[in-house]
Design an enzyme around this catalytic site. Structure first.
Site, PDB file in Angstrom:
ATOM      1  N   LYS A 185       0.856  -1.187   0.000  1.00 57.48           N
ATOM      2  CA  LYS A 185       0.000   0.000   0.000  1.00 57.48           C
ATOM      3  C   LYS A 185       0.889   1.233   0.000  1.00 57.48           C
ATOM      4  CE  LYS A 185      -3.040   2.616   3.125  1.00 57.48           C
ATOM      5  NZ  LYS A 185      -3.773   2.636   4.389  1.00 57.48           N
ATOM      6  N   GLU A 235      -8.367  11.444  13.558  1.00 62.09           N
ATOM      7  CA  GLU A 235      -7.470  10.314  13.815  1.00 62.09           C
ATOM      8  C   GLU A 235      -6.504  10.573  14.975  1.00 62.09           C
ATOM      9  OE1 GLU A 235      -4.458   7.308  11.385  1.00 62.09           O
ATOM     10  OE2 GLU A 235      -5.394   8.989  10.350  1.00 62.09           O
ATOM     11  N   GLU A 279      -7.614  -2.598   3.564  1.00 56.58           N
ATOM     12  CA  GLU A 279      -6.805  -1.410   3.846  1.00 56.58           C
ATOM     13  C   GLU A 279      -6.737  -1.155   5.347  1.00 56.58           C
ATOM     14  OE1 GLU A 279      -6.583   3.353   2.739  1.00 56.58           O
ATOM     15  OE2 GLU A 279      -8.064   2.094   1.725  1.00 56.58           O
ATOM     16  N   GLU A 413     -12.270  10.750  -3.581  1.00 61.66           N
ATOM     17  CA  GLU A 413     -12.085  10.643  -2.129  1.00 61.66           C
ATOM     18  C   GLU A 413     -11.265  11.819  -1.603  1.00 61.66           C
ATOM     19  OE1 GLU A 413      -9.649   7.756   0.854  1.00 61.66           O
ATOM     20  OE2 GLU A 413     -11.095   6.751  -0.467  1.00 61.66           O
ATOM     21  N   LYS A 417     -12.494  14.419   1.347  1.00 62.35           N
ATOM     22  CA  LYS A 417     -11.695  14.699   2.555  1.00 62.35           C
ATOM     23  C   LYS A 417     -11.321  16.175   2.638  1.00 62.35           C
ATOM     24  CE  LYS A 417      -9.712  10.066   3.056  1.00 62.35           C
ATOM     25  NZ  LYS A 417      -8.520   9.225   2.839  1.00 62.35           N
TER      26      LYS A 417
END
Length: 435
Positions: A185, A235, A279, A413, A417
């Protein structure tokens, strides 16, 4: 004289009479200050300035002025007294060949802290050998900051780096590398620069985000009158209390629906989508690997939960660890940053790709922001963030590229965001950026 002014005067007197061994004076406030903390911070004349609100909203802090600064936070433990904290952050790629101008990290022991915990307020001063400096700082404080005007700027132009064609090429390169097992990734990011018709204050953008974007950490680091870095991030990098550590894997994203039914449909899709679940698992596995050398026990939430934010929803799994004795906040920073959620897997291979191919330096974006003390430390991951330099606003967002990723969907995406902050300036930005 207002209650707040009386508290400042009382602190000045306490600093004047402080004994040689005293490191900190705290004055409890019987009522809230007259201004919001973001507005109060904006009005103060000293630098650096730092704002922090914990994700659970229980703690809010403004830190002002500096007694000590640290480009490496490890030596701070030698000078920190009880209840003292250093505030700041660690950049993503500062002090590397790609980004020599940005510091690898910046922390400071502030002169003054205005703090709220739940509904309890206090004003504190950290003491240096030179009491006159702290007394002068207290005397400079503006008591009533007044209200910041709402955002009223219009976007004249938006510039993306990379632009869409280069983005498609980068995604293709990553997918080719995954196919040949160079990595599992890579998180690719975009910088979007806004040209506005009138300049805005970083505090205006943060205040608007604070009011609109919930379930998030809010932060602002103001190094001088021309450079501010702000964010409203969902986060957590980690939270440490003694030997107890909490962290999380936040990876896997879909937008919000236009109706409750559509929102539920999107949520159900995300919670069952193999690509997004994989993911998230990559991030979980990476965090476990990084915590094992520092821990006696690591536990992971069995199933991913949905986190619903204003513009997007994410998959999240909580991770809890009991740390080995003596493991401190700086060691945890080095172990956990950058996570696979902002860099990729394996760490070195993904970072090498980002360094060589991403067409801009990330700086503070995707780094970490928070505080360190002897007993506690907490950091958020500096995503959903913006750098305000003079009259320019730079927004950042990233997307994890894994098997099954499509360049078009990942670009969308990024737009979702980025709209966390962009939509606060304009609900209808030019050049097709999603609001």
């Amino acid at each position: 004289m207002s209650h707040f002014q009386q508290a400042i005067s009382a602190l000045i007197e306490r600093v004047q009479n402080a004994s040689a061994g005293e490191a900190r004076c705290v004055e409890v406030l019987e009522q809230a200050p007259p201004s919001s903390l973001i507005e109060w911070l904006h009005a103060q004349p000293m630098f650096p300035k730092f704002y922090w609100q914990s994700r659970d909203t229980r703690e809010e802090v403004v830190a002002l002025g500096k007694i000590h600064t640290f480009t490496d936070p490890a030596p701070a433990y030698a000078i920190l007294g009880d209840d003292q904290r250093i505030w700041g952050g660690r950049s993503f790629d500062g002090n590397t060949d790609k980004n020599k101008r940005c510091m690898s990290s910046f922390f400071f022991l502030p002169q003054i802290e205005l703090m709220r915990f739940d509904q309890h307020w206090s004003l504190a001063v950290n003491l240096s050998a030179d009491k006159k400096s702290e007394i002068a700082a207290l005397a400079k404080l503006k008591v009533d900051a007044g209200s910041l005007p709402p955002l009223s700027a219009h976007i004249n132009h938006i510039q993306h780096v990379p632009e869409r064609p280069q983005w498609d090429e980068l995604v293709s390169s990553v997918l080719d590398g995954i196919k040949h097992e160079a990595f599992k990734k890579v998180v690719l990011a975009r910088k979007t620069t806004l040209s506005l018709d009138v300049p805005i204050h970083a505090a205006q953008l943060l205040k608007a985000s604070y009011l609109q974007n919930h379930n998030s950490f809010h932060f602002m680091l103001v190094l001088d009158s021309k450079h501010s870095f702000i964010g409203s991030t969902p986060e957590r990098l980690y939270s440490r209390h003694g030997t107890t550590l909490h962290t999380e894997a936040l990876a896997g994203t879909i937008g919000r629906g236009q109706s409750a039914a559509q929102d539920m449909e999107l949520a159900n899709w995300l919670s069952q989508d193999k690509k997004n679940l994989n993911e998230n698992q990559y991030v979980v596995d990476d965090i476990i690997d990084r915590l094992i050398p520092h821990s006696t026990n690591v536990e992971v939430e069995a199933d991913a939960r949905l986190v619903k934010l204003r513009k997007v929803q994410h998959l999240k799994r909580a991770i809890h660890a009991e740390l080995k004795p003596g493991v401190n906040g700086v060691q945890l920073l080095a172990a956990l940053q950058p996570t696979a959620a902002v860099a990729g897997l394996p760490r070195k291979a993904s970072l090498d790709f980002i360094s060589q191919h991403e067409p801009f330096a990330r700086g503070w974006y995707a780094g970490s922001v928070g505080f360190i003390s002897h007993q506690r430390a907490e950091f958020c991951v500096a995503i959903r963030s913006a750098l305000i330099v003079n009259d320019q606003v730079q927004l950042f967002a990233g997307a994890g590229i894994v098997p099954g990723s499509e360049a078009e969907l990942e670009w969308q995406e990024l737009n979702k965001k980025m709209s966390t902050l962009l939509s606060l300036i304009s609900d209808h930005p030019p050049l097709g950026v999603a609001s």
